[in-house]
Design a protein around this motif. Sequence first.
Motif, short mmCIF file in Angstrom:
data_model
loop_
_atom_site.label_atom_id
_atom_site.label_comp_id
_atom_site.label_asym_id
_atom_site.label_seq_id
_atom_site.Cartn_x
_atom_site.Cartn_y
_atom_site.Cartn_z
N ASP A 21 36.64 33.60 58.24
CA ASP A 21 36.65 33.18 56.83
C ASP A 21 37.46 34.14 55.98
O ASP A 21 37.49 35.36 56.22
CB ASP A 21 35.21 33.14 56.30
N ASP A 22 38.11 33.59 54.95
CA ASP A 22 38.81 34.43 53.98
C ASP A 22 37.82 35.30 53.22
O ASP A 22 36.69 34.88 52.95
CB ASP A 22 39.56 33.55 52.98
N PRO A 23 38.21 36.53 52.83
CA PRO A 23 37.34 37.34 51.99
C PRO A 23 37.23 36.74 50.59
O PRO A 23 38.22 36.25 50.03
CB PRO A 23 38.04 38.70 51.95
N VAL A 24 36.05 36.79 50.02
CA VAL A 24 35.81 36.26 48.68
C VAL A 24 35.02 37.31 47.89
O VAL A 24 33.98 37.79 48.36
CB VAL A 24 35.01 34.95 48.72
N SER A 25 35.52 37.68 46.71
CA SER A 25 34.81 38.65 45.86
C SER A 25 35.38 38.60 44.46
O SER A 25 36.61 38.55 44.27
CB SER A 25 34.95 40.06 46.42
N ASP A 26 34.49 38.61 43.46
CA ASP A 26 34.91 38.68 42.07
C ASP A 26 35.13 40.12 41.61
O ASP A 26 35.68 40.35 40.54
CB ASP A 26 33.87 38.03 41.16
N ARG A 69 46.70 39.18 45.87
CA ARG A 69 46.49 37.73 45.75
C ARG A 69 45.67 37.42 44.51
O ARG A 69 45.97 36.48 43.78
CB ARG A 69 45.79 37.20 47.01
N SER A 70 44.62 38.21 44.29
CA SER A 70 43.80 38.06 43.08
C SER A 70 43.15 39.39 42.80
O SER A 70 42.98 40.23 43.70
CB SER A 70 42.73 36.97 43.26
N ALA A 71 42.77 39.60 41.53
CA ALA A 71 42.15 40.87 41.15
C ALA A 71 41.33 40.68 39.89
O ALA A 71 41.66 39.84 39.03
CB ALA A 71 43.23 41.93 40.90
N PRO A 72 40.24 41.45 39.72
CA PRO A 72 39.48 41.40 38.47
C PRO A 72 40.35 41.81 37.28
O PRO A 72 41.24 42.67 37.42
CB PRO A 72 38.36 42.42 38.71
N ASP A 73 40.12 41.21 36.14
CA ASP A 73 40.92 41.52 34.96
C ASP A 73 40.86 43.00 34.60
O ASP A 73 41.84 43.57 34.10
CB ASP A 73 40.44 40.69 33.76
N VAL A 96 42.48 40.90 52.96
CA VAL A 96 41.37 41.85 52.93
C VAL A 96 40.93 42.06 51.49
O VAL A 96 41.74 41.92 50.55
CB VAL A 96 41.78 43.19 53.57
N ALA A 97 39.67 42.38 51.29
CA ALA A 97 39.13 42.72 49.98
C ALA A 97 39.01 44.23 49.89
O ALA A 97 38.50 44.89 50.80
CB ALA A 97 37.77 42.06 49.77
#
Length: 321
Positions: A21-26, A69-73, A96-97
């Motif tokens: 599974d892809d890593p998921v985290s806010d 790919r994504s990051a908290p503001d 990776v997270a």
Amino acid sequence: MKALLAQELSGPSGLVYTDVDDPVSDEAVIIDVGAAGVCFPDLLLLRGEYQLKLEPPFIPGMEVAGTVRSAPDSSGFVPGQRVSAFTLMGGFAERVAALPDSVIPTPDGVDDASAAALLGNYYTMQFALARRGGLTPGETVLVLGSAGGVGTAAIQLAKAQGAKVIAMVHRPGAEEFIRGLGADVVLPLTDGWRQAVLDATDGRGVDIVVDPIGGPAFDDAVRVLAPEGRLLVIGFAAGGGIPTVKVNRLLLRNVSVVGVGWGEFVRRNPSAQAAVGAELAALVEAGLRPPPPVCYPLAEGPAALQALADGGIKGKLVLQP
């Protein structure tokens, strides 16, 4: 996504290239991995011999470089930004997270493979030489295990800080590689090497020994220290148990054996990462580059890590998804 999953603690043979599974985290920075560095603790972890004990299945990998790919503001990072990161695990994967405090912008002109190579070994050795060893320009540094990742970082950083470097080599055919890193003297790690080091220093000995191998070489490493010399204990790659020292030798000769535990130091002093990172960034800005890493596809990770375990890798090993 694809990843290398440790399914049993049997070393590199316990790794399987598979879908996870892809890593998921806010709260974490999600990174598309361009290169994942391989370090000796990864091998220990896969054999169940590291101080951190993990039960399979898990994804190893402590050093990565790639693109956000994504990051908290609040993190200060934005999608598309090139970064490097220290991860406790999970780096041997396509994504990776990483916690924002462990993420570092990648310098311009440094590709992902080189950025990954500049993480664990170079941070460890900058901390070791500058803080734990108190290296000053003009001192002489002896590097054991000089053809490995820690050894190559030690040679380059010691030279960058004005030291004379004596490099010990036990791998056939590695002499030219080590000389290319800037070592002033290259000697074979064979019987009688202690006298060869003393001869190379006109009998004085060396100010600092960088020892990532331990084992039988440890006792002679203590004996080649000059007065007020420091032996930096980095690790025990040679196996065969952890060496001991007779402390009367330290007292009578006014020398020190100094532990270097970069990971534990950062855990207790998180601000140290930024401080050491700033020192390294200045050296990179001045032109420091690691030697080109040895690159394997992520899918060939088991063979790559086995080659590292067998001493078949000169410098840094990286895996590329």
